[in-house]
Design a protein around this motif. Structure first.
Motif, PDB file in Angstrom:
ATOM      1  N   GLY A 181       0.484  -0.678   0.507  1.00 30.43           N
ATOM      2  CA  GLY A 181       0.093   0.080  -0.120  1.00 30.43           C
ATOM      3  C   GLY A 181       1.154   1.436  -0.257  1.00 30.43           C
ATOM      4  O   GLY A 181       0.951   2.074  -0.731  1.00 30.43           O
ATOM      5  N   LEU A 182       1.537   1.377   0.680  1.00 32.36           N
ATOM      6  CA  LEU A 182       2.983   2.136   0.972  1.00 32.36           C
ATOM      7  C   LEU A 182       3.975   3.009  -0.634  1.00 32.36           C
ATOM      8  O   LEU A 182       3.558   3.903  -1.124  1.00 32.36           O
ATOM      9  N   ILE A 183       3.526   1.106  -1.865  1.00 38.36           N
ATOM     10  CA  ILE A 183       4.756   1.865  -3.016  1.00 38.36           C
ATOM     11  C   ILE A 183       3.494   2.252  -3.476  1.00 38.36           C
ATOM     12  O   ILE A 183       3.798   2.916  -4.549  1.00 38.36           O
ATOM     13  N   LEU A 184       1.906   1.846  -3.657  1.00 39.71           N
ATOM     14  CA  LEU A 184       0.640   2.808  -4.284  1.00 39.71           C
ATOM     15  C   LEU A 184       0.334   4.133  -4.433  1.00 39.71           C
ATOM     16  O   LEU A 184      -0.234   4.119  -5.036  1.00 39.71           O
ATOM     17  N   PHE A 185       0.514   4.131  -2.525  1.00 38.43           N
ATOM     18  CA  PHE A 185       0.788   5.448  -1.871  1.00 38.43           C
ATOM     19  C   PHE A 185       1.806   6.453  -3.266  1.00 38.43           C
ATOM     20  O   PHE A 185       1.437   7.639  -3.665  1.00 38.43           O
ATOM     21  N   ALA A 186       2.786   5.753  -3.194  1.00 39.12           N
ATOM     22  CA  ALA A 186       4.157   6.451  -3.398  1.00 39.12           C
ATOM     23  C   ALA A 186       3.378   7.108  -5.413  1.00 39.12           C
ATOM     24  O   ALA A 186       4.075   8.199  -5.351  1.00 39.12           O
ATOM     25  N   MET A 187       3.082   6.165  -6.165  1.00 36.82           N
ATOM     26  CA  MET A 187       2.955   5.906  -7.279  1.00 36.82           C
ATOM     27  C   MET A 187       2.267   6.817  -7.313  1.00 36.82           C
ATOM     28  O   MET A 187       1.917   7.823  -8.830  1.00 36.82           O
ATOM     29  N   ILE A 188       1.204   7.791  -6.689  1.00 33.74           N
ATOM     30  CA  ILE A 188       0.535   8.507  -7.053  1.00 33.74           C
ATOM     31  C   ILE A 188       1.617  10.048  -7.455  1.00 33.74           C
ATOM     32  O   ILE A 188       1.197  10.832  -8.132  1.00 33.74           O
ATOM     33  N   PHE A 189       2.901   9.683  -6.893  1.00 29.30           N
ATOM     34  CA  PHE A 189       3.550  10.913  -7.627  1.00 29.30           C
ATOM     35  C   PHE A 189       4.354  10.233  -8.255  1.00 29.30           C
ATOM     36  O   PHE A 189       5.646  11.293  -8.929  1.00 29.30           O
ATOM     37  N   SER A 190       3.750   9.651  -9.358  1.00 27.57           N
ATOM     38  CA  SER A 190       4.812   9.257 -10.431  1.00 27.57           C
ATOM     39  C   SER A 190       4.560   9.803 -11.754  1.00 27.57           C
ATOM     40  O   SER A 190       3.522  10.608 -11.442  1.00 27.57           O
ATOM     41  N   LYS A 191       5.198  10.320 -12.302  1.00 30.40           N
ATOM     42  CA  LYS A 191       5.437  10.617 -14.177  1.00 30.40           C
ATOM     43  C   LYS A 191       4.567   9.940 -14.934  1.00 30.40           C
ATOM     44  O   LYS A 191       3.859  10.871 -15.848  1.00 30.40           O
ATOM     45  N   HIS A 192       3.946   8.252 -14.789  1.00 33.05           N
ATOM     46  CA  HIS A 192       3.668   7.869 -15.347  1.00 33.05           C
ATOM     47  C   HIS A 192       1.862   8.331 -15.833  1.00 33.05           C
ATOM     48  O   HIS A 192       1.574   7.771 -14.386  1.00 33.05           O
ATOM     49  N   PRO A 193       1.250   8.847 -16.785  1.00 36.39           N
ATOM     50  CA  PRO A 193      -0.111   9.432 -15.990  1.00 36.39           C
ATOM     51  C   PRO A 193      -1.230   8.237 -15.995  1.00 36.39           C
ATOM     52  O   PRO A 193      -2.280   8.123 -14.661  1.00 36.39           O
ATOM     53  N   LEU A 232      -5.249  -2.916  -1.075  1.00 31.83           N
ATOM     54  CA  LEU A 232      -3.827  -2.654  -0.531  1.00 31.83           C
ATOM     55  C   LEU A 232      -3.111  -1.582   0.448  1.00 31.83           C
ATOM     56  O   LEU A 232      -2.894  -0.748   0.005  1.00 31.83           O
ATOM     57  N   ASN A 233      -3.487  -0.924   1.170  1.00 31.20           N
ATOM     58  CA  ASN A 233      -3.205   0.487   2.357  1.00 31.20           C
ATOM     59  C   ASN A 233      -2.448   0.721   3.165  1.00 31.20           C
ATOM     60  O   ASN A 233      -2.167  -0.590   3.441  1.00 31.20           O
ATOM     61  N   PRO A 234      -2.466   1.567   2.950  1.00 33.24           N
ATOM     62  CA  PRO A 234      -1.047   1.638   3.213  1.00 33.24           C
ATOM     63  C   PRO A 234      -1.397   2.097   5.060  1.00 33.24           C
ATOM     64  O   PRO A 234      -0.482   2.397   6.036  1.00 33.24           O
ATOM     65  N   LEU A 235      -2.776   2.418   5.329  1.00 33.21           N
ATOM     66  CA  LEU A 235      -3.269   2.966   6.368  1.00 33.21           C
ATOM     67  C   LEU A 235      -3.195   1.440   7.543  1.00 33.21           C
ATOM     68  O   LEU A 235      -2.788   1.742   8.397  1.00 33.21           O
ATOM     69  N   SER A 236      -2.750   0.450   7.043  1.00 34.33           N
ATOM     70  CA  SER A 236      -2.907  -0.835   7.505  1.00 34.33           C
ATOM     71  C   SER A 236      -1.245  -1.104   7.581  1.00 34.33           C
ATOM     72  O   SER A 236      -1.740  -1.618   9.509  1.00 34.33           O
ATOM     73  N   ILE A 237      -0.321  -0.806   7.891  1.00 32.92           N
ATOM     74  CA  ILE A 237       0.771  -0.616   8.396  1.00 32.92           C
ATOM     75  C   ILE A 237       0.536   0.196   9.381  1.00 32.92           C
ATOM     76  O   ILE A 237       2.222  -0.128  10.424  1.00 32.92           O
ATOM     77  N   ILE A 238       0.349   1.878   9.224  1.00 37.51           N
ATOM     78  CA  ILE A 238       0.355   3.003  10.408  1.00 37.51           C
ATOM     79  C   ILE A 238      -0.770   2.093  11.275  1.00 37.51           C
ATOM     80  O   ILE A 238       0.331   2.560  12.634  1.00 37.51           O
ATOM     81  N   PHE A 239      -1.290   1.195  11.524  1.00 40.31           N
ATOM     82  CA  PHE A 239      -2.592   1.071  12.597  1.00 40.31           C
ATOM     83  C   PHE A 239      -2.317  -0.314  12.455  1.00 40.31           C
ATOM     84  O   PHE A 239      -3.348  -0.966  14.059  1.00 40.31           O
ATOM     85  N   VAL A 240      -1.155  -1.190  12.283  1.00 40.96           N
ATOM     86  CA  VAL A 240      -1.020  -1.862  12.913  1.00 40.96           C
ATOM     87  C   VAL A 240      -0.660  -2.396  14.374  1.00 40.96           C
ATOM     88  O   VAL A 240      -1.023  -3.168  15.566  1.00 40.96           O
ATOM     89  N   TYR A 241      -0.271  -1.818  14.707  1.00 41.94           N
ATOM     90  CA  TYR A 241       0.073  -1.881  16.338  1.00 41.94           C
ATOM     91  C   TYR A 241      -0.624  -1.453  16.850  1.00 41.94           C
ATOM     92  O   TYR A 241      -0.832  -1.705  18.126  1.00 41.94           O
ATOM     93  N   SER A 242      -1.447  -0.106  16.783  1.00 43.73           N
ATOM     94  CA  SER A 242      -2.845  -0.066  17.805  1.00 43.73           C
ATOM     95  C   SER A 242      -3.586  -1.011  17.477  1.00 43.73           C
ATOM     96  O   SER A 242      -4.123  -1.441  18.283  1.00 43.73           O
ATOM     97  N   VAL A 243      -4.036  -1.425  16.281  1.00 42.40           N
ATOM     98  CA  VAL A 243      -4.857  -2.563  16.142  1.00 42.40           C
ATOM     99  C   VAL A 243      -4.266  -4.481  16.910  1.00 42.40           C
ATOM    100  O   VAL A 243      -5.132  -4.499  18.101  1.00 42.40           O
ATOM    101  N   ALA A 244      -2.554  -3.855  17.381  1.00 33.22           N
ATOM    102  CA  ALA A 244      -2.321  -5.893  18.231  1.00 33.22           C
ATOM    103  C   ALA A 244      -2.727  -5.429  19.371  1.00 33.22           C
ATOM    104  O   ALA A 244      -3.336  -6.144  20.639  1.00 33.22           O
ATOM    105  N   LYS A 245      -2.275  -3.940  19.981  1.00 34.20           N
ATOM    106  CA  LYS A 245      -2.243  -3.625  21.274  1.00 34.20           C
ATOM    107  C   LYS A 245      -4.052  -3.507  21.899  1.00 34.20           C
ATOM    108  O   LYS A 245      -3.968  -4.208  23.021  1.00 34.20           O
ATOM    109  N   LYS A 246      -4.814  -3.019  20.894  1.00 31.83           N
ATOM    110  CA  LYS A 246      -6.452  -3.175  21.235  1.00 31.83           C
ATOM    111  C   LYS A 246      -6.765  -4.695  21.783  1.00 31.83           C
ATOM    112  O   LYS A 246      -7.212  -5.037  23.146  1.00 31.83           O
ATOM    113  N   ALA A 247      -6.044  -5.656  20.686  1.00 32.04           N
ATOM    114  CA  ALA A 247      -6.310  -7.317  20.567  1.00 32.04           C
ATOM    115  C   ALA A 247      -5.708  -7.937  21.504  1.00 32.04           C
ATOM    116  O   ALA A 247      -6.701  -8.687  22.522  1.00 32.04           O
ATOM    117  N   ALA A 248      -4.553  -7.144  22.201  1.00 37.55           N
ATOM    118  CA  ALA A 248      -4.118  -7.796  23.318  1.00 37.55           C
ATOM    119  C   ALA A 248      -4.984  -7.618  24.461  1.00 37.55           C
ATOM    120  O   ALA A 248      -4.623  -8.093  25.713  1.00 37.55           O
TER     121      ALA A 248
END
Length: 407
Positions: A312-324, A335-351
Motif C-alpha cells: 500500500g505504501l508503494i501504491l501511495f508513492a505511485m500517486i507522485f509518479s510521472k507515469h499518467p 492494499l491500504n497504506p493505513l494498515s501498516i500505520i495502525f497495525v501496532y494499535s490494532v494489536a495493542k487493542k487486541a491484547a
C-alpha cells in the motif's frame, strides 16, 4: 530495449559518424545518386524471456550498399547500473538514449537470445532518405541523444516510428485496423499471458487510466503493433499520388527457441490467483475455528495488516509518479497504506480484548474496492485477498462482542 555498455556505445556512435559524414559533406540536390544505394528499414525484434524484453523491440536499419556501411539505430539504450535505476523507472524518471551499432553486432546479440528479427524495407525517395539520416544524425548529438523514457507514450518504438514517419514528404495513412480500440492493460496482457507474475506486477501498478479505450495510434508503443500497421500503411503525397510505405518484408534472423530457454522455478507453476486462493481458504478455516472457540489469533491480523500495508505504501508513492496511468489506482483501497500505520494499535487493542475502530475503516475501504471493479480491472487474485480481509473485519467485530473472549 537492450542495454549496451559504454564502450559499445562509443564504438557504435563512431560508426554512425563515419556513415553520415559523406552525406553532410554534399549539397542537398547532389545526393540523389548516392541515396539510391541507401536502404532504410524498420526492424522488429521478437520478445525475449527477460521482463524488460517481453514486448519485443524496434530499431532502424540504415544500409549503404555502395560502400558496405550497415548500422542499426537503437532508441532503447539504458544503464541498468545507474544509481536508483529501479526507483527512477517506477516513478517515470528514467533516461534512455539513442545509440548506433554496426548491424552485425546488433544481430549477433539477438541471435544469442534466440530471437527473431523482421525487417521492413521502406519505400522512400532519395530526399526522404536524406531527411531521415540527417534527423538521426542530429538526434545522436550529445545534446539530443538522451530522452526521458515513458513506457506507453515515449519509448524506443515510438521514437523509431516518429523518426521515420515525421520526415516523409507525404502523410502516412494506416489501413485495415484503425477501428480497433484497446486499453493499455489489454495490450500489455497480450504479451504477458505466459508470464503471470510479471503481468500481476504490472496490473498491480497500473490504475484506472490504463483501462480506458485508446485511439489507434496509442497501440504503436508495442513493436509488433507498429510492424503490423506499417505493413498495411500507405503514403499520400502532396501530389495526391499514393504508394505503400513498406517496399518488402523479410526475416533477417530466424529465432532459435533452444537458445532462449530459461530454467523454470516453482513460481512458474503457482499463479497469483492460486496463491491468494490458498491464503483465503486458510484464513476462512482459521476464522471459523476462532468464532467457534470465541478466541482470536490476533497475530494473524498483525501479519495480514503488515503484508497489506507494505505494498500500500508503494501504491501511495505511485500517486507522485510521472507515469499518467499509475497515479489513480483503486487497488490502494485494498492494499491500504493505513494498515501498516495502525497495525501496532490494532494489536495493542487486541491484547486487551478490545475492538479497534480501524477495522470499520478497512471494511469500508474493501467494500469500495469491490465497487471500484466497475471502473478498473484489478490484478489477478486481488478479489480473493479482498474477501480474506473482509472476513477478518467481520470476524473481529463479531468475536469482540462477547465479553467472555479469551486471547
Amino acid at each position: 530495449m537492450k542495454h549496451f555498455n559504454s564502450f559499445s556505445r562509443a564504438l557504435c556512435l563512431a560508426a554512425f559518424i563515419i556513415m553520415t559524414a559523406s552525406v553532410h559533406a554534399q549539397n542537398f540536390p547532389s545526393q540523389g545518386a548516392h541515396m539510391d544505394s541507401v536502404e532504410i528499414s524498420l526492424l522488429t525484434c521478437s520478445p525475449g524471456n527477460e521482463v524488460w524484453s517481453l514486448y519485443g523491440h524496434s530499431a532502424i536499419r540504415i544500409q549503404d550498399k555502395s560502400n558496405g556501411e550497415d548500422v542499426a539505430v537503437n532508441y532503447g539504450l539504458f544503464d541498468y547500473n545507474q544509481k536508483n535505476f529501479i526507483i527512477r523507472f517506477i516513478f517515470g524518471l528514467t533516461d534512455y538514449s539513442v545509440g548506433i551499432a554496426p548491424f552485425p553486432m546488433f544481430l549477433t546479440e539477438y541471435a544469442r537470445q534466440g530471437r527473431t528479427v523482421v525487417q521492413q524495407r521502406l519505400n522512400l525517395s532519395p530526399e526522404e532518405k536524406t531527411y531521415i539520416i540527417q534527423a538521426i544524425a542530429e538526434n545522436c548529438s550529445p545534446a539530443n541523444r538522451i530522452y526521458r523514457y515513458n513506457y506507453f507514450y515515449d519509448n524506443c518504438t515510438t521514437r523509431a516510428r516518429d523518426m521515420l514517419v515525421n520526415h516523409l514528404s507525404g502523410k502516412v495513412v494506416y489501413v485495415g485496423r484503425t477501428n480497433l480500440r484497446c486499453s493499455y492493460r489489454e495490450m500489455v496482457h497480450q504479451w504477458t499471458e505466459n508470464h503471470r507474475w510479471a503481468r500481476f506486477g504490472k496490473d498491480l501498478l497500473l490504475g484506472v487510466k490504463a483501462d480506458m479505450r485508446n485511439d489507434f495510434a496509442a497501440r504503436q508503443f508495442l513493436p509488433d503493433s507498429l510492424r503490423a500497421d506499417f505493413e498495411h500503411a500507405i503514403v499520400l503525397e502532396p501530389t495526391h499520388q499514393k504508394h505503400a510505405l513498406v517496399d518488402s518484408t523479410f526475416e533477417v534472423l530466424k529465432g532459435n527457441t533452444q537458445n532462449s530457454t530459461t530454467e523454470q522455478s516453482v513460481w512458474d507453476n503457482i499463479s497469483p490467483r492460486m496463491l491468494f486462493a490458498i491464503l483465503a481458504v486458510f484464513i476462512f478455516l482459521t476464522t471459523a475455528y476462532e468464532c467457534y472457540r470465541r478466541k482470536t489469533f490476533w497475530l494473524i491480523d498483525v501479519i495480514l495488516l503488515t503484508l497489506d500495508g507494505i505494498p500500500g505504501l508503494i501504491l501511495f508513492a505511485m500517486i507522485f509518479s510521472k507515469h499518467p496511468t499509475v497515479s489513480l489506482n483503486l487497488q490502494i483501497l485494498l492494499l491500504n497504506p493505513l494498515s501498516i500505520i495502525f497495525v501496532y494499535s490494532v494489536a495493542k487493542k487486541a491484547a486487551k480484548h478490545k475492538y479497534h475502530w480501524f477495522w470499520n475503516v478497512l471494511g469500508v475501504c474493501v467494500i469500495l474496492f469491490f465497487i471500484g471493479s466497475v471502473f478498473q480491472n484489478y490484478a489477478e487474485g486481488m478479489n480473493f485477498l479482498a474477501l480474506t480481509l473482509l472476513v477478518r473485519v467481520v470476524a473481529n467485530r463479531f468475536i469482540y462482542k462477547y465479553p467472555t473472549l479469551k486471547t
